[in-house]
Write an enzyme that holds these catalytic residues in place. Structure first.
Site, PDB file in Angstrom:
ATOM      1  N   GLN A  46     -20.166  24.294  -0.132  1.00  0.00           N
ATOM      2  CA  GLN A  46     -19.946  24.215   1.315  1.00  0.00           C
ATOM      3  C   GLN A  46     -19.482  25.556   1.888  1.00  0.00           C
ATOM      4  O   GLN A  46     -20.032  26.076   2.843  1.00  0.00           O
ATOM      5  CB  GLN A  46     -18.886  23.141   1.607  1.00  0.00           C
ATOM      6  CG  GLN A  46     -19.328  21.745   1.223  1.00  0.00           C
ATOM      7  CD  GLN A  46     -18.238  20.702   1.469  1.00  0.00           C
ATOM      8  OE1 GLN A  46     -17.131  21.022   1.866  1.00  0.00           O
ATOM      9  NE2 GLN A  46     -18.565  19.451   1.227  1.00  0.00           N
ATOM     10  N   GLU A 115     -10.806  31.912   3.878  1.00  0.00           N
ATOM     11  CA  GLU A 115     -10.401  30.932   2.865  1.00  0.00           C
ATOM     12  C   GLU A 115      -9.144  31.427   2.163  1.00  0.00           C
ATOM     13  O   GLU A 115      -8.748  32.593   2.316  1.00  0.00           O
ATOM     14  CB  GLU A 115     -11.543  30.678   1.867  1.00  0.00           C
ATOM     15  CG  GLU A 115     -12.694  29.888   2.499  1.00  0.00           C
ATOM     16  CD  GLU A 115     -13.812  29.536   1.551  1.00  0.00           C
ATOM     17  OE1 GLU A 115     -13.736  29.868   0.353  1.00  0.00           O
ATOM     18  OE2 GLU A 115     -14.788  28.925   2.023  1.00  0.00           O
ATOM     19  N   HIS A 244      -9.893  21.944  -7.262  1.00  0.00           N
ATOM     20  CA  HIS A 244      -9.954  22.168  -5.813  1.00  0.00           C
ATOM     21  C   HIS A 244      -8.905  21.266  -5.172  1.00  0.00           C
ATOM     22  O   HIS A 244      -8.834  20.079  -5.487  1.00  0.00           O
ATOM     23  CB  HIS A 244     -11.348  21.841  -5.276  1.00  0.00           C
ATOM     24  CG  HIS A 244     -11.573  22.390  -3.899  1.00  0.00           C
ATOM     25  ND1 HIS A 244     -10.914  21.917  -2.798  1.00  0.00           N
ATOM     26  CD2 HIS A 244     -12.366  23.395  -3.460  1.00  0.00           C
ATOM     27  CE1 HIS A 244     -11.296  22.595  -1.731  1.00  0.00           C
ATOM     28  NE2 HIS A 244     -12.180  23.506  -2.105  1.00  0.00           N
ATOM     29  N   ARG A 290      -5.760  28.822  -4.598  1.00  0.00           N
ATOM     30  CA  ARG A 290      -6.042  27.427  -4.936  1.00  0.00           C
ATOM     31  C   ARG A 290      -5.121  26.820  -5.977  1.00  0.00           C
ATOM     32  O   ARG A 290      -4.788  25.644  -5.909  1.00  0.00           O
ATOM     33  CB  ARG A 290      -7.446  27.345  -5.492  1.00  0.00           C
ATOM     34  CG  ARG A 290      -8.358  26.898  -4.450  1.00  0.00           C
ATOM     35  CD  ARG A 290      -9.712  26.732  -4.987  1.00  0.00           C
ATOM     36  NE  ARG A 290     -10.555  26.978  -3.826  1.00  0.00           N
ATOM     37  CZ  ARG A 290     -11.831  27.090  -3.852  1.00  0.00           C
ATOM     38  NH1 ARG A 290     -12.462  26.996  -5.000  1.00  0.00           N
ATOM     39  NH2 ARG A 290     -12.514  27.301  -2.765  1.00  0.00           N
ATOM     40  N   HIS A 351     -13.023  21.443 -10.280  1.00  0.00           N
ATOM     41  CA  HIS A 351     -14.021  22.028  -9.373  1.00  0.00           C
ATOM     42  C   HIS A 351     -14.839  23.140 -10.013  1.00  0.00           C
ATOM     43  O   HIS A 351     -16.031  23.243  -9.798  1.00  0.00           O
ATOM     44  CB  HIS A 351     -13.271  22.569  -8.154  1.00  0.00           C
ATOM     45  CG  HIS A 351     -14.123  23.189  -7.104  1.00  0.00           C
ATOM     46  ND1 HIS A 351     -15.102  22.485  -6.437  1.00  0.00           N
ATOM     47  CD2 HIS A 351     -14.142  24.448  -6.574  1.00  0.00           C
ATOM     48  CE1 HIS A 351     -15.683  23.280  -5.546  1.00  0.00           C
ATOM     49  NE2 HIS A 351     -15.128  24.480  -5.625  1.00  0.00           N
ATOM     50  N   ARG A 386     -10.165  31.897  -9.989  1.00  0.00           N
ATOM     51  CA  ARG A 386     -11.217  32.449  -9.127  1.00  0.00           C
ATOM     52  C   ARG A 386     -10.798  32.442  -7.657  1.00  0.00           C
ATOM     53  O   ARG A 386     -10.272  31.450  -7.154  1.00  0.00           O
ATOM     54  CB  ARG A 386     -12.478  31.601  -9.275  1.00  0.00           C
ATOM     55  CG  ARG A 386     -13.617  32.001  -8.372  1.00  0.00           C
ATOM     56  CD  ARG A 386     -14.783  31.076  -8.592  1.00  0.00           C
ATOM     57  NE  ARG A 386     -14.458  29.739  -8.164  1.00  0.00           N
ATOM     58  CZ  ARG A 386     -14.834  29.197  -6.996  1.00  0.00           C
ATOM     59  NH1 ARG A 386     -15.550  29.912  -6.148  1.00  0.00           N
ATOM     60  NH2 ARG A 386     -14.512  27.968  -6.697  1.00  0.00           N
TER      61      ARG A 386
HETATM   62  C1  SIN Z   1     -15.015  25.246  -0.640  1.00  0.00           C
HETATM   63  O1  SIN Z   1     -15.841  25.186   0.261  1.00  0.00           O
HETATM   64  O2  SIN Z   1     -13.830  24.977  -0.490  1.00  0.00           O
HETATM   65  C2  SIN Z   1     -15.475  25.659  -1.996  1.00  0.00           C
HETATM   66  C3  SIN Z   1     -15.721  27.093  -2.019  1.00  0.00           C
HETATM   67  C4  SIN Z   1     -15.541  27.610  -3.419  1.00  0.00           C
HETATM   68  O3  SIN Z   1     -15.314  26.835  -4.332  1.00  0.00           O
HETATM   69  O4  SIN Z   1     -15.571  28.836  -3.571  1.00  0.00           O
END
Ligand code: SIN
Length: 539
Positions: A46, A115, A244, A290, A351, A386
């Site tokens: 996404q 992000e 995630h 994350r 994830h 990551r």
């Molecule tokens: C996300 O859209 O949160 C996933 C993106 C990612 O895992 O790098």
């Protein structure tokens, strides 16, 4: 019968398809995929692709963020190389026809998302369907290429390797492990076919299906990692499994992700009483890395006994939310949740595998003629954690580099040497009447990994998990050689192999770093563990 090809590509996500398109300019490419061409993890991505295009951004900042997230274990040379190659790889995708959201009329006026862990806006995206846009684009181009054959419903069983001795005078100085293809189950006919290839590329994605709760589709069973390990390749850093923080929590929703980009646009995490809690865990709150956010949610859930926490974006204009996240909005609505009016229940789920088949700077494994790219590989980019949206980037950069390196290696192959390939011997196997063995073990592994090898670990639980998985692996191996190979059995064997590798790797790291948190060793120990965890099978 032996099928011959110059390049055998296993997997049809971003890594496999981008490599195939380039290699096809040089020779014949055969791509195999165990389901249909677009059934990939890529197609579900996404968020987007991290790359430096923003006026307030720089390569140095992207490098700094990637290293900070990786918590000491990134390979700095790899990080700099990937970050600097990023923009050119995105331009290539655009030339192939990919349409990313724009903020202006200029060719590179991308609308950039934010992000966790990124100090600037740098995520190139296509609404919340970035992976689909990339996958569709690559598939269109691959299907139009006359040098590429795509075989759907073909699942690789094992790599074919042979050992070659290098002589110096009378002495054999070295034995080299060389890959020359794979045994592959044709799911339509139920027969195993032998593929001979000059170069073999593993692009089979990750293995998060090893956990009970995951954002990944059913295909993510670690096939490439398991096959490479069985063939004698080194695998690295498998203890670093990324959870995630925000997967949709709903009894009928299977693995649906609520993109980190939603937090990037201002969504906040709250408990069942509507209270924010991330400020207790990090000054970066919802946009912390994350590992921090996932552990924070895990700790809140354990403390309160609640089933989920909630992601709240109701303070934003509904029109904006629907336009920015059309896929997430409509999916939530299917489950009776209007994200513009109410918070979304979310939980962490497995994830992404930061570890994988160890490669050099060109995606080459330590087996000759075998390359690994994308989530299957451990290149050194991600380290212990990551950075969000660095994975599609890594796949693009490494498929490009693997293409260059593998074409050079292909030119050196002496086609005068004929390798005698054994055909698969299935004479002593019969049809299984015990499908229950497969489904029981599948279930047990995933539950065991979730309960004992999850976000927070302890040596006691890891030891317990190891004892169980060793038994399960023995059982699967007995079963494996007695019955006809099926795709379910192949996936189960791969899943069980990867589960054991994750547990063994986690037991080797007696510290907490990045995604690996062990309550017995809550601190980082740079003196002893500032290194990669490598496992390699004795052949
Ligand atoms: C996300 O859209 O949160 C996933 C993106 C990612 O895992 O790098």
């Amino acid at each position: 019968m032996i099928k011959k090809t110059d390049f055998l590509v296993i997997g049809t996500g971003i890594a496999g398809l981008s490599y195939a398109l380039k290699a096809a300019e040089f020779g014949k490419v055969t791509i195999i995929t165990k389901k249909q061409i677009k059934k990939t993890n890529t197609a579900l991505a996404q968020g987007g692709v991290a790359a430096v295009f923003g006026p307030m951004d720089s390569f140095d900042l992207h490098i700094k963020d990637t290293l900070a997230s990786g918590d000491g274990l990134c390979n700095k040379e790899v990080v700099a190389m990937v970050v600097k190659d990023g923009p050119e790889r995105i331009r290539e995708l655009v030339r192939l026809g990919a349409a990313f959201n724009k903020a202006g009329d200029g060719e590179e006026d991308f609308s950039l998302g934010q992000e966790g862990g990124h100090s600037a806006k740098r995520i190139v995206y296509a609404h919340d369907l970035t992976g689909k846009e990339i996958e569709d684009t690559l598939v269109r181009n691959v299907e139009a290429h006359r040098n590429i054959t795509v075989l759907e419903d073909y699942i690789a069983v094992n790599l074919i390797t042979f050992s070659s001795s290098i002589r110096s005078g009378l002495l054999v100085t070295q034995h080299e492990n060389i890959c020359c293809g794979a045994y592959v189950l044709n799911n339509q006919t139920g027969t195993i076919e032998t593929f001979y290839s000059g170069i073999t590329l593993l692009a089979t994605g990750g293995a998060s299906k090893v956990y009970l709760y995951t954002s990944n589709p059913d295909i993510a069973t670690g096939d490439g990692i398991a096959m490479a390990y069985r063939a004698g390749a080194s695998v690295a850093n498998l203890e670093f499994v990324q959870f995630h923080p925000t997967c949709l929590f709903h009894p009928e929703a299977k693995n649906f992700l609520i993109s980190e980009a939603v937090r990037g646009e201002g969504a906040v995490l709250v408990d069942s009483k509507g209270r924010r809690f991330m400020d207790k865990y990090s000054p970066d709150k919802e946009l912390a890395c994350r590992d921090v956010v996932a552990r924070a949610i895990d700790s809140e859930l354990k403390k309160t006994g609640a089933d989920s926490v909630f992601l709240d974006i109701t303070h934003k204009d509904p029109g904006f939310v629907k336009n920015r996240f059309p896929n997430i909005y409509s999916k939530c609505l299917e489950y009776g949740i209007d994200m513009t009016k109410e918070p979304i229940p979310v939980v962490p789920a497995a994830h992404y595998m930061c570890g994988g088949v160890a490669t050099d700077l060109n995606g080459k494994t330590d087996i000759h003629r075998l390359y690994a790219v994308g989530e299957t590989a451990c290149t050194g980019l991600h380290g212990a954690n990551r950075l969000a949206s660095n994975s599609l980037l890594e796949a693009l950069v490494y498929s490009h580099r693997a293409y260059h390196a593998s074409v050079e290696e292909f030119k050196t192959i002496s086609h005068k040497i004929t390798v005698s390939l054994d055909l698969w011997d299935a004479t002593s196997t019969t049809d299984s009447d015990e499908a229950i063995v497969v489904s029981h073990n599948w279930d047990e592994i995933r539950r065991l990994m979730w309960n004992y090898v999850g976000i927070v670990r302890s040596d006691k639980r890891l030891q317990r998990a190891l004892r169980r998985i060793v038994n399960i692996n023995e059982e699967i191996n007995e079963y494996y050689w007695d019955f006809k190979v099926t795709s379910d059995l192949i996936e189960l064997r791969n899943l069980a192999t990867v589960a054991e590798l994750i547990i063994r790797s986690a037991l080797m790291r007696k510290e907490s770093r990045g995604l690996h948190y062990n309550i017995g060793y809550p601190e980082k120990d740079d003196m002893n563990y500032l290194k990669h965890t490598i496992l390699k099978k004795n052949l």
